[in-house]
Write a protein that holds these residues in place. Structure first.
Motif, PDB file in Angstrom:
ATOM      1  N   LYS A   8      -8.057 -10.190  12.756  1.00  0.00           N
ATOM      2  CA  LYS A   8      -7.378 -10.608  11.536  1.00  0.00           C
ATOM      3  C   LYS A   8      -7.724  -9.733  10.353  1.00  0.00           C
ATOM      4  CE  LYS A   8      -4.830 -13.080   8.850  1.00  0.00           C
ATOM      5  NZ  LYS A   8      -3.340 -12.950   8.942  1.00  0.00           N
ATOM      6  N   VAL A   9      -9.006  -9.361  10.195  1.00  0.00           N
ATOM      7  CA  VAL A   9      -9.364  -8.519   9.052  1.00  0.00           C
ATOM      8  C   VAL A   9      -8.696  -7.155   9.175  1.00  0.00           C
ATOM      9  CG1 VAL A   9     -11.535  -7.631  10.055  1.00  0.00           C
ATOM     10  CG2 VAL A   9     -11.227  -7.679   7.578  1.00  0.00           C
ATOM     11  N   ARG A  10      -8.581  -6.632  10.377  1.00  0.00           N
ATOM     12  CA  ARG A  10      -7.897  -5.351  10.557  1.00  0.00           C
ATOM     13  C   ARG A  10      -6.413  -5.477  10.228  1.00  0.00           C
ATOM     14  NH1 ARG A  10     -10.525  -2.826  16.163  1.00  0.00           N
ATOM     15  NH2 ARG A  10     -12.596  -2.414  15.281  1.00  0.00           N
ATOM     16  N   GLU A  11      -5.805  -6.551  10.691  1.00  0.00           N
ATOM     17  CA  GLU A  11      -4.390  -6.773  10.397  1.00  0.00           C
ATOM     18  C   GLU A  11      -4.164  -6.937   8.891  1.00  0.00           C
ATOM     19  OE1 GLU A  11      -0.996 -10.262  11.058  1.00  0.00           O
ATOM     20  OE2 GLU A  11      -2.922 -10.388  12.096  1.00  0.00           O
ATOM     21  N   ARG A  12      -5.004  -7.757   8.267  1.00  0.00           N
ATOM     22  CA  ARG A  12      -4.859  -8.045   6.839  1.00  0.00           C
ATOM     23  C   ARG A  12      -5.061  -6.802   5.974  1.00  0.00           C
ATOM     24  NH1 ARG A  12      -9.681  -8.137   3.732  1.00  0.00           N
ATOM     25  NH2 ARG A  12     -10.615  -9.833   4.927  1.00  0.00           N
ATOM     26  N   SER A  13      -6.122  -6.046   6.247  1.00  0.00           N
ATOM     27  CA  SER A  13      -6.387  -4.863   5.433  1.00  0.00           C
ATOM     28  C   SER A  13      -5.386  -3.747   5.705  1.00  0.00           C
ATOM     29  CB  SER A  13      -7.827  -4.373   5.631  1.00  0.00           C
ATOM     30  OG  SER A  13      -8.172  -4.278   6.987  1.00  0.00           O
ATOM     31  N   GLY A  14      -4.921  -3.633   6.950  1.00  0.00           N
ATOM     32  CA  GLY A  14      -3.880  -2.650   7.259  1.00  0.00           C
ATOM     33  C   GLY A  14      -2.578  -2.972   6.559  1.00  0.00           C
ATOM     34  N   GLN A  15      -2.211  -4.246   6.555  1.00  0.00           N
ATOM     35  CA  GLN A  15      -1.005  -4.686   5.862  1.00  0.00           C
ATOM     36  C   GLN A  15      -1.119  -4.419   4.361  1.00  0.00           C
ATOM     37  OE1 GLN A  15      -0.370  -8.919   6.038  1.00  0.00           O
ATOM     38  NE2 GLN A  15       1.674  -8.816   5.140  1.00  0.00           N
ATOM     39  N   THR A  16      -2.294  -4.681   3.808  1.00  0.00           N
ATOM     40  CA  THR A  16      -2.512  -4.451   2.383  1.00  0.00           C
ATOM     41  C   THR A  16      -2.349  -2.983   2.031  1.00  0.00           C
ATOM     42  OG1 THR A  16      -4.063  -6.309   2.284  1.00  0.00           O
ATOM     43  CG2 THR A  16      -4.164  -4.706   0.497  1.00  0.00           C
ATOM     44  N   ALA A  17      -2.976  -2.112   2.798  1.00  0.00           N
ATOM     45  CA  ALA A  17      -2.902  -0.676   2.526  1.00  0.00           C
ATOM     46  C   ALA A  17      -1.465  -0.166   2.601  1.00  0.00           C
ATOM     47  CB  ALA A  17      -3.794   0.084   3.504  1.00  0.00           C
ATOM     48  N   ARG A  18      -0.744  -0.587   3.616  1.00  0.00           N
ATOM     49  CA  ARG A  18       0.659  -0.168   3.749  1.00  0.00           C
ATOM     50  C   ARG A  18       1.501  -0.705   2.597  1.00  0.00           C
ATOM     51  NH1 ARG A  18      -0.158  -1.915   9.010  1.00  0.00           N
ATOM     52  NH2 ARG A  18       1.158  -3.736   8.617  1.00  0.00           N
ATOM     53  N   CYS A  19       1.287  -1.951   2.241  1.00  0.00           N
ATOM     54  CA  CYS A  19       2.043  -2.580   1.162  1.00  0.00           C
ATOM     55  C   CYS A  19       1.845  -1.838  -0.155  1.00  0.00           C
ATOM     56  CB  CYS A  19       1.617  -4.047   1.036  1.00  0.00           C
ATOM     57  SG  CYS A  19       2.268  -4.905  -0.414  1.00  0.00           S
ATOM     58  N   LEU A  20       0.608  -1.535  -0.496  1.00  0.00           N
ATOM     59  CA  LEU A  20       0.324  -0.866  -1.763  1.00  0.00           C
ATOM     60  C   LEU A  20       0.845   0.564  -1.775  1.00  0.00           C
ATOM     61  CD1 LEU A  20      -3.282  -2.206  -2.402  1.00  0.00           C
ATOM     62  CD2 LEU A  20      -1.136  -3.013  -3.406  1.00  0.00           C
ATOM     63  N   ALA A  21       0.712   1.260  -0.645  1.00  0.00           N
ATOM     64  CA  ALA A  21       1.234   2.628  -0.564  1.00  0.00           C
ATOM     65  C   ALA A  21       2.746   2.638  -0.760  1.00  0.00           C
ATOM     66  CB  ALA A  21       0.866   3.256   0.776  1.00  0.00           C
ATOM     67  N   ALA A  22       3.434   1.689  -0.149  1.00  0.00           N
ATOM     68  CA  ALA A  22       4.888   1.633  -0.266  1.00  0.00           C
ATOM     69  C   ALA A  22       5.315   1.226  -1.673  1.00  0.00           C
ATOM     70  CB  ALA A  22       5.453   0.653   0.755  1.00  0.00           C
ATOM     71  N   GLU A  23       4.650   0.227  -2.230  1.00  0.00           N
ATOM     72  CA  GLU A  23       5.042  -0.276  -3.552  1.00  0.00           C
ATOM     73  C   GLU A  23       4.826   0.758  -4.649  1.00  0.00           C
ATOM     74  OE1 GLU A  23       3.977  -3.903  -6.667  1.00  0.00           O
ATOM     75  OE2 GLU A  23       3.419  -4.089  -4.543  1.00  0.00           O
ATOM     76  N   PHE A  24       3.753   1.539  -4.528  1.00  0.00           N
ATOM     77  CA  PHE A  24       3.414   2.481  -5.592  1.00  0.00           C
ATOM     78  C   PHE A  24       3.769   3.929  -5.237  1.00  0.00           C
ATOM     79  CE2 PHE A  24       1.100  -1.331  -6.531  1.00  0.00           C
ATOM     80  CZ  PHE A  24       1.179  -1.427  -7.914  1.00  0.00           C
ATOM     81  N   PHE A  25       4.491   4.120  -4.150  1.00  0.00           N
ATOM     82  CA  PHE A  25       4.987   5.444  -3.759  1.00  0.00           C
ATOM     83  C   PHE A  25       5.845   6.026  -4.888  1.00  0.00           C
ATOM     84  CE2 PHE A  25       8.259   8.157  -1.903  1.00  0.00           C
ATOM     85  CZ  PHE A  25       7.501   9.015  -1.128  1.00  0.00           C
ATOM     86  N   PRO A  26       5.727   7.326  -5.193  1.00  0.00           N
ATOM     87  CA  PRO A  26       4.938   8.357  -4.503  1.00  0.00           C
ATOM     88  C   PRO A  26       3.565   8.611  -5.127  1.00  0.00           C
ATOM     89  CG  PRO A  26       6.411   9.418  -6.029  1.00  0.00           C
ATOM     90  CD  PRO A  26       6.636   7.932  -6.191  1.00  0.00           C
ATOM     91  N   ASP A  27       3.084   7.691  -5.945  1.00  0.00           N
ATOM     92  CA  ASP A  27       1.792   7.904  -6.597  1.00  0.00           C
ATOM     93  C   ASP A  27       0.647   7.910  -5.589  1.00  0.00           C
ATOM     94  OD1 ASP A  27       3.061   7.927  -9.038  1.00  0.00           O
ATOM     95  OD2 ASP A  27       2.521   5.867  -9.559  1.00  0.00           O
ATOM     96  N   ASP A  28      -0.360   8.736  -5.864  1.00  0.00           N
ATOM     97  CA  ASP A  28      -1.590   8.710  -5.084  1.00  0.00           C
ATOM     98  C   ASP A  28      -2.419   7.507  -5.525  1.00  0.00           C
ATOM     99  OD1 ASP A  28      -0.655  11.082  -4.112  1.00  0.00           O
ATOM    100  OD2 ASP A  28      -2.206  12.332  -5.019  1.00  0.00           O
ATOM    101  N   ILE A  29      -3.040   6.819  -4.574  1.00  0.00           N
ATOM    102  CA  ILE A  29      -3.790   5.610  -4.886  1.00  0.00           C
ATOM    103  C   ILE A  29      -5.167   5.646  -4.239  1.00  0.00           C
ATOM    104  CG2 ILE A  29      -1.674   4.246  -5.157  1.00  0.00           C
ATOM    105  CD1 ILE A  29      -2.216   2.977  -2.433  1.00  0.00           C
ATOM    106  N   LEU A  30      -6.088   4.873  -4.830  1.00  0.00           N
ATOM    107  CA  LEU A  30      -7.435   4.703  -4.288  1.00  0.00           C
ATOM    108  C   LEU A  30      -7.650   3.233  -3.987  1.00  0.00           C
ATOM    109  CD1 LEU A  30     -10.438   5.481  -3.716  1.00  0.00           C
ATOM    110  CD2 LEU A  30     -10.857   5.113  -6.177  1.00  0.00           C
TER     111      LEU A  30
END
Length: 215
Positions: free
Chosen positions: A131-153
């Motif tokens: 679950k933690v892998r699923e949750r954190s993977g979903q979070t990373a993808r979500c933020l990358a897509a929402e804030f694309f094309p900006d670089d994020i940390l």
């Protein structure tokens, strides 16, 4: 179009240096950084100072916020608290849901926190390793897509650093990523493909841990 997602693990924590801290702590599952951890956070900040990071997201635990704050100061950016990057809420580590400071209390301590930001993904105690892998993977993808094309940390924890990387490159991250304290993972998007360029870089640190602890 390209984009870079940086994922950093928090710096060294006080209870790693002084295990007895846990016995009397008010919020025993939310330790601050140790003195050497504060130095590591500053070294991480200097490492990232020349990068074109536009947004910083941090797990709402104190150690990740402190680490993110050092970078935010160096880059003159705000911090967005994202629950989806939280520590693995593992019942074997935690006998109850971990108590943390509220967003407003953290913002009083760290004025760079953006109190208008609403966390995108929830983390619910207790949770399994999967679950933690699923949750954190979903979070990373979500933020990358929402804030694309900006670089994020993303500033996270051992398990959520690995899970975040898995969100982009799948199981290859399990073999490649070494999420030691205050290490850096770098993922680069080229069109629709994500490439893992750094798998846990610690070259910016003067002192590193010898054994990876996903805690």
């Amino acid at each position: 179009m390209s984009q870079i997602v940086w994922i950093a693990r928090h710096a060294n924590r006080l209870d790693f240096v002084n295990p007895d801290w846990f016995l009397t702590a008010e919020r025993r599952y939310d330790p601050p950084l140790s003195d050497d951890g504060m130095i590591q956070a500053q070294q991480l900040a200097q490492r990232l100072k020349g990068e074109k990071i536009a947004h910083i997201f941090a797990s709402p635990f104190l150690r990740t916020v402190q680490t993110a704050n050092a970078v935010a100061e160096a880059l003159d950016l705000s911090i967005k608290l994202e629950t989806g990057l939280s520590e693995w809420l593992n019942p074997e580590w935690m006998t109850e849901e971990p108590e943390r400071l509220s967003t407003l209390a953290l913002a009083d301590l760290f004025p760079r926190i953006d109190t208008s930001y609403t966390s995108r993904i929830a983390a619910q105690y207790p949770e399994t390793h999967a679950k933690v892998r699923e949750r954190s993977g979903q979070t990373a993808r979500c933020l990358a897509a929402e804030f694309f094309p900006d670089d994020i940390l993303l500033v996270a924890h051992g398990a959520s650093v690995l899970g975040g990387a898995m969100g982009f490159v799948g199981d290859i991250a399990i073999k490649e990523v070494k999420a030691t304290l205050c290490s850096l993972v770098k993922l680069v998007r080229q069109d629709s493909e994500w490439l893992l360029e750094l798998t846990g870089d610690t070259s910016h640190l003067t002192a590193t841990e010898k054994v990876v602890r996903f805690v």
